[in-house]
Scaffold this motif. Structure first.
Motif, PDB file in Angstrom:
ATOM      1  N   TRP A 140       0.617  -1.235  -0.008  1.00 53.88           N
ATOM      2  CA  TRP A 140       0.016  -0.010  -0.028  1.00 53.88           C
ATOM      3  C   TRP A 140       0.854   1.219   0.058  1.00 53.88           C
ATOM      4  N   SER A 141       0.468   2.228  -0.983  1.00 56.26           N
ATOM      5  CA  SER A 141       1.240   3.557  -0.760  1.00 56.26           C
ATOM      6  C   SER A 141       0.441   4.321  -0.183  1.00 56.26           C
ATOM      7  N   ARG A 142       0.961   5.569   0.409  1.00 52.49           N
ATOM      8  CA  ARG A 142       0.128   6.519   1.166  1.00 52.49           C
ATOM      9  C   ARG A 142       0.481   7.932   0.420  1.00 52.49           C
ATOM     10  N   GLY A 143      -0.472   8.588   0.110  1.00 56.28           N
ATOM     11  CA  GLY A 143      -0.138   9.852  -0.681  1.00 56.28           C
ATOM     12  C   GLY A 143       0.093   9.827  -1.847  1.00 56.28           C
ATOM     13  N   LEU A 144      -0.122  10.999  -2.503  1.00 52.43           N
ATOM     14  CA  LEU A 144       0.323  11.016  -3.932  1.00 52.43           C
ATOM     15  C   LEU A 144       1.498  11.820  -4.345  1.00 52.43           C
ATOM     16  N   PRO A 145       2.658  11.162  -4.295  1.00 52.17           N
ATOM     17  CA  PRO A 145       3.914  11.964  -4.722  1.00 52.17           C
ATOM     18  C   PRO A 145       3.978  11.933  -6.105  1.00 52.17           C
ATOM     19  N   ALA A 146       4.522  13.224  -6.651  1.00 51.74           N
ATOM     20  CA  ALA A 146       4.718  13.256  -8.052  1.00 51.74           C
ATOM     21  C   ALA A 146       5.690  12.158  -8.645  1.00 51.74           C
ATOM     22  N   ASP A 147       5.393  11.984  -9.962  1.00 51.23           N
ATOM     23  CA  ASP A 147       6.147  10.938 -10.740  1.00 51.23           C
ATOM     24  C   ASP A 147       6.392   9.741 -10.136  1.00 51.23           C
ATOM     25  N   ALA A 148       5.381   9.203  -9.621  1.00 50.88           N
ATOM     26  CA  ALA A 148       5.379   7.875  -8.818  1.00 50.88           C
ATOM     27  C   ALA A 148       4.171   6.872  -8.663  1.00 50.88           C
ATOM     28  N   TRP A 149       4.355   5.910  -8.739  1.00 50.92           N
ATOM     29  CA  TRP A 149       3.043   5.190  -8.831  1.00 50.92           C
ATOM     30  C   TRP A 149       2.511   4.754  -7.619  1.00 50.92           C
ATOM     31  N   GLN A 150       1.397   4.854  -7.157  1.00 59.58           N
ATOM     32  CA  GLN A 150       0.591   4.381  -6.223  1.00 59.58           C
ATOM     33  C   GLN A 150      -0.173   3.105  -6.192  1.00 59.58           C
ATOM     34  N   ALA A 151       0.146   2.304  -5.486  1.00 57.85           N
ATOM     35  CA  ALA A 151      -0.772   1.011  -5.548  1.00 57.85           C
ATOM     36  C   ALA A 151      -1.612   0.766  -4.111  1.00 57.85           C
ATOM     37  N   ASP A 152      -2.885   0.774  -4.142  1.00 58.03           N
ATOM     38  CA  ASP A 152      -3.644   0.782  -3.334  1.00 58.03           C
ATOM     39  C   ASP A 152      -5.077  -0.038  -3.685  1.00 58.03           C
ATOM     40  N   GLY A 153      -6.145  -0.046  -2.690  1.00 60.39           N
ATOM     41  CA  GLY A 153      -7.192  -0.688  -2.960  1.00 60.39           C
ATOM     42  C   GLY A 153      -8.590   0.452  -2.758  1.00 60.39           C
ATOM     43  N   PHE A 154      -9.385   0.215  -3.666  1.00 61.43           N
ATOM     44  CA  PHE A 154     -10.615   1.155  -3.881  1.00 61.43           C
ATOM     45  C   PHE A 154     -11.763   0.188  -4.044  1.00 61.43           C
ATOM     46  N   LYS A 155     -12.995   0.653  -3.179  1.00 67.48           N
ATOM     47  CA  LYS A 155     -14.538   0.145  -3.789  1.00 67.48           C
ATOM     48  C   LYS A 155     -15.129   1.282  -4.159  1.00 67.48           C
ATOM     49  N   PRO A 156     -15.345   1.339  -5.708  1.00 67.88           N
ATOM     50  CA  PRO A 156     -15.925   2.302  -6.326  1.00 67.88           C
ATOM     51  C   PRO A 156     -17.382   2.378  -6.010  1.00 67.88           C
ATOM     52  N   ALA A 157     -18.094   3.648  -5.989  1.00 63.91           N
ATOM     53  CA  ALA A 157     -19.551   3.787  -5.501  1.00 63.91           C
ATOM     54  C   ALA A 157     -20.386   2.829  -6.528  1.00 63.91           C
ATOM     55  N   ASP A 158     -19.881   2.486  -7.857  1.00 65.48           N
ATOM     56  CA  ASP A 158     -20.840   1.912  -8.626  1.00 65.48           C
ATOM     57  C   ASP A 158     -20.799   0.517  -8.464  1.00 65.48           C
ATOM     58  N   THR A 159     -20.185   0.143  -7.502  1.00 66.47           N
ATOM     59  CA  THR A 159     -20.082  -1.422  -7.122  1.00 66.47           C
ATOM     60  C   THR A 159     -21.011  -1.576  -5.731  1.00 66.47           C
ATOM     61  N   SER A 160     -21.664  -0.768  -5.138  1.00 67.59           N
ATOM     62  CA  SER A 160     -22.306  -0.486  -3.895  1.00 67.59           C
ATOM     63  C   SER A 160     -23.396  -1.799  -3.877  1.00 67.59           C
ATOM     64  N   ASP A 161     -23.643  -2.189  -5.037  1.00 64.75           N
ATOM     65  CA  ASP A 161     -24.920  -3.225  -4.858  1.00 64.75           C
ATOM     66  C   ASP A 161     -24.476  -4.632  -4.537  1.00 64.75           C
ATOM     67  N   TYR A 162     -23.247  -4.614  -4.703  1.00 63.70           N
ATOM     68  CA  TYR A 162     -22.278  -6.278  -4.353  1.00 63.70           C
ATOM     69  C   TYR A 162     -21.347  -6.065  -3.310  1.00 63.70           C
ATOM     70  N   GLU A 163     -21.632  -6.868  -2.426  1.00 63.47           N
ATOM     71  CA  GLU A 163     -20.853  -6.746  -1.006  1.00 63.47           C
ATOM     72  C   GLU A 163     -19.484  -7.694  -1.303  1.00 63.47           C
ATOM     73  N   TRP A 164     -18.771  -6.758  -1.219  1.00 57.18           N
ATOM     74  CA  TRP A 164     -17.213  -7.435  -1.148  1.00 57.18           C
ATOM     75  C   TRP A 164     -16.388  -6.208  -0.276  1.00 57.18           C
ATOM     76  N   SER A 165     -15.131  -6.838   0.020  1.00 55.26           N
ATOM     77  CA  SER A 165     -14.132  -5.744   0.731  1.00 55.26           C
ATOM     78  C   SER A 165     -12.822  -6.245   0.642  1.00 55.26           C
ATOM     79  N   PHE A 166     -11.919  -5.630   0.934  1.00 55.78           N
ATOM     80  CA  PHE A 166     -10.594  -5.977   0.831  1.00 55.78           C
ATOM     81  C   PHE A 166      -9.831  -5.793   2.318  1.00 55.78           C
TER      82      PHE A 166
END
Length: 763
Positions: free
Chosen positions: A546-572
């Motif tokens: 997991w990356s924290r923050g959004l430093p310039a010219d760098a990749w951030q790897a993380d997890g996110f559950k978009p709002a348009d998946t709210s009908d489906y129950e899952w988590s990480f």
């Protein structure tokens, strides 16, 4: 005879169940012996409390011990005409009917098993949210005989005795649609037809399951992996009918398998485990078909075959890895149970020059057990349920894996194997012959060092960081060692005016990692940075944690559950990485970046400035090989975006999504992100190109957003859908230049491997 039975089925039940209850093969009825007859006008017309016309009503009246006789007809366990979408409860699948008892028997009274049909017609996202299952049966023992159990979600129900009872499938797109589960000790199925497609589940789950003279129609992940099948027929519409067979495994005796698809390779299991075939026959369109036990068999796996043929000719299953197959043609094998020895472990390690001896134990169940092993190791004693494994060598350079085999001395010839990895004695980490230093040249920072490897492989771990303006803290992680020492890092504009820090833990193939050494570069100057208008990565240098923050010219790897998946129950789990770099499988070839949890997200934030036109090309391999891309049509998609603001989640992209429309294709559409809300820019296009060797190209030039998708995999012969995609839409300008990849699909067999990304900006 069939005409006579049909006439009998139409007689009033008062005639059948009064003084002549045995007419038509129905024994005397009582509180424990009930009759289901769809031709009746109901219980009142029958004049008997033991006769029912509705399946759900009769199971509501079943006592703990009951036999249910079923007259010819079609009986809907779940109403297929009910428009409501059903959902599961308490984290389980949605069920058509839950049945509880102690000892239950369902017996069809027709001339053939297809005269009596217990049916449903729902599946995942086709009338249900979740893998719809027709029956969920809780009893100690269950017997089913002379009937059909079918989930007709993706299969037409043809009923010749009364065509008016026939029904067309709910959808052509094959989805997960189950028949049933049994929670108990024993299942006996005789002369039963099990019909569905994906995830058939023909009453899976009992501790002891036996099928005789049964017929199965299914695709993948379908059959009962801990059962004995005798004189059965299997119509295989997929590649891997069994999910797994761990434990004693599945046994097939005098069975016929008919390949209904066009695959060039088929396997019995997806996840592996023992399989036994005695006097079985495979029937396929081509003799060149490859038949394996599982696609990626473990070396300890042992499966058994006796008198097995492909199109009438002898065939050795899994011959690409022959140690997995025991050919028993000259052995008189028992056929009442699969040969099996339970061993306490299938994989183990021991070490030269230290460590405790290895103890292996099997459950011989009264049989004499003998052992054999590679000369590299010794077992003592050589006969018995428990042995000690020790080394017979003093020096090796690299790890060596050898089998230690236990085998039952007797008629069943059962075998169990533990693959023992012998590791060389560990050595200390190598010292530096030349201390590390960072060199800056030709737009690249390089860590220059030399180790005393003595001919061994350098396996040092190197990471690159950018220091903050005060040279005090690591502001961003820029590169990571996922595939060997990451000796170089390509400079980016955000590095100008800063110093880099390379960290190294020296190691070779026989050592652990040494002490951390940190080396700082000189300050990066503007002239040091080359290629500011482009970015290229093979993902081998991206930190998966997991990356924290959004430093310039760098990749951030993380997890996110978009709002348009709210009908489906899952988590990480935010404590675990969302991505992993490694070897692929199935349709994912070679090495690359894979999703480790559902909701994996990857973003690149460029240096602050105004960005003009932009192009992006991504090369990817979906693990799924049939073109469906994702596990199911439950909001599972991958978005690939450019001209993106990673702070506000605003920009443009291409969505690749599995829908209920097709089982072997996905939909493609252009989308706009605005503060995390996604709106379509084009109508979706269904296509078959989301397969191995997939190239995804995006561009925004002069206000025109375009996307194209193509693949190196040939077009399926049986598909009329397009095999390439080209989309375009007029969009408004934005100043952003970020990259965004969001995956909401399930992982494991449903991931997409990322191989290479190339982006270009107009500055």
């Amino acid at each position: 005879m069939r005409r006579a039975l049909l006439i009998l089925a139409l007689l009033p039940l008062a005639v059948i169940c009064g003084q002549a209850q045995s007419v038509g093969g129905v024994p005397p009825l009582d509180a424990s012996h009930l009759l289901l007859d769809g031709s009746a006008g109901g219980r009142e017309a029958a004049g008997s409390p033991f006769v029912f016309s509705d399946f759900r009503e009769v199971v509501a009246h079943l006592p703990d011990t009951a036999t249910l006789y079923v007259r010819p007809g079609v009986y809907w366990v779940d109403n297929p005409y009910e428009p409501a979408v059903v959902r599961g409860e308490n984290g389980r699948e949605p069920f058509g009917c839950v049945i509880r008892g102690r000892q239950l028997a369902f017996i069809g009274l027709g001339e053939r098993p297809d005269d009596v049909v217990l049916a449903s017609a729902r599946g995942q996202m086709q009338g249900a949210v979740g893998n719809f299952t027709m029956l969920d049966i809780w009893c100690d023992s269950l017997s089913v005989e002379n009937l059909t159990l079918g989930n007709y979600c993706n299969v037409d129900l043809d009923y010749p005795l009364n065509p008016a009872l026939s029904r067309r499938r709910r959808s052509d797109a094959i989805t997960q649609a189950h028949v049933g589960y049994v929670h108990g000790s024993s299942l006996r199925a005789k002369n039963v037809r099990f019909v569905s497609r994906l995830n058939l589940n023909p009453l899976n789950g009992a501790k002891d399951s036996y099928y005789e003279n049964c017929h199965f129609e299914c695709t993948d992940d379908a059959l009962n992996g801990t059962a004995v099948y005798r004189h059965c027929r299997f119509d295989l519409y997929g590649q891997k009918p069994l999910w797994s067979t761990f434990g004693p495994g599945a046994m097939f005796v005098d069975c016929d398998f008919y390949v209904k698809g066009s695959s060039r390779e088929v396997y019995f299991c997806k996840q592996g485990g023992p399989v036994t075939l005695v006097d079985c026959r495979y029937h396929a369109p081509s003799d060149s078909l490859y038949i394996g036990w599982t696609a990626y068999p473990q070396r300890w796996l042992r499966c058994y075959q006796k008198n097995f043929t492909l199109n009438g000719k002898p065939y050795v299953i899994g011959h690409r890895q022959p140690e997995n197959t025991l050919v028993m043609d000259s052995v008189d094998m028992p056929t009442d149970r699969p040969p099996f020895l339970r061993i306490n472990r299938h994989e183990a390690e021991i070490q030269v020059g230290g460590g405790e001896p290895l103890t292996l134990t099997v459950d011989g169940q009264g049989r004499q057990v003998a052992w054999r092993c590679d000369p590299l190791v010794m077992v003592e004693p050589t006969v018995g349920d428990t042995v000690t494994v020790s080394l017979s060598c003093e020096q090796i350079e690299d790890p060596i894996s050898v089998p230690v085999t236990a085998y039952a001395v007797g008629e069943d010839q059962a075998v169990a194997v533990c693959m023992v990895t012998v590791n060389p004695a560990p050595l200390p980490p190598p010292p530096f012959l030349k201390q590390p230093e960072v060199r800056i040249e030709n737009g690249v920072a390089r860590l220059d060092y030399r180790l005393d490897l003595q001919g061994r492989r350098d396996q040092s771990f190197i990471a690159w960081h950018r220091l903050d303006a005060d040279d005090c803290h690591k502001e961003a992680t820029l590169a990571w060692s996922n595939d060997g020492p990451q000796r170089t890092y390509r400079l980016r504009p955000a590095d100008i005016g800063r110093r880099l820090m390379a960290t190294i833990r020296p190691a070779h193939n026989r050592s652990g990692r040494g002490e951390l050494t940190e080396v700082a570069s000189r300050q990066i100057e503007e002239a040091d940075v080359r290629g500011r208008d482009s970015l290229v990565t093979d993902f081998s240098d991206i930190r998966c944690g997991w990356s924290r923050g959004l430093p310039a010219d760098a990749w951030q790897a993380d997890g996110f559950k978009p709002a348009d998946t709210s009908d489906y129950e899952w988590s990480f789990d935010p404590k675990k990485p969302m991505w992993e770099y490694g070897e692929g499988f199935n349709g994912a070839v070679g090495k690359g970046l894979l999703q480790a949890q559902r909701g994996a997200r990857l973003m690149y934030t460029p240096s602050p400035r105004t960005y003009g036109d932009m192009t992006l090309t991504l090369q990817a391999d979906p693990t799924k090989t049939a073109g469906q891309g994702f596990g199911s049509a439950t909001g599972q998609y991958m978005d690939v975006c450019l001209k993106f603001d990673t702070q506000t989640l605003t920009g443009y992209g291409l969505r690749i999504i599995r829908t209920v429309k097709h089982a072997k294709a996905v939909d493609f559409l252009l989308v706009a992100y605005h503060n995390g809300t996604v709106t379509p820019l084009t109508d979706p296009v269904s296509a078959t190109c989301y397969r191995t060797g997939c190239t995804i190209s995006l561009a925004l030039r002069g206000g025109l957003l375009t996307a194209s998708v193509e693949t190196a995999t040939p077009k399926p012969a049986d598909s009329t859908l397009p095999h390439a995609v080209s989309l375009s839409a007029r969009v408004g300008p934005n100043p952003f230049g970020g990259i965004h990849i969001q995956h909401t699909g399930s992982c494991g067999e449903s991931t997409t491997m990322l191989h290479r990304l190339e982006a270009h900006w107009e500055l």
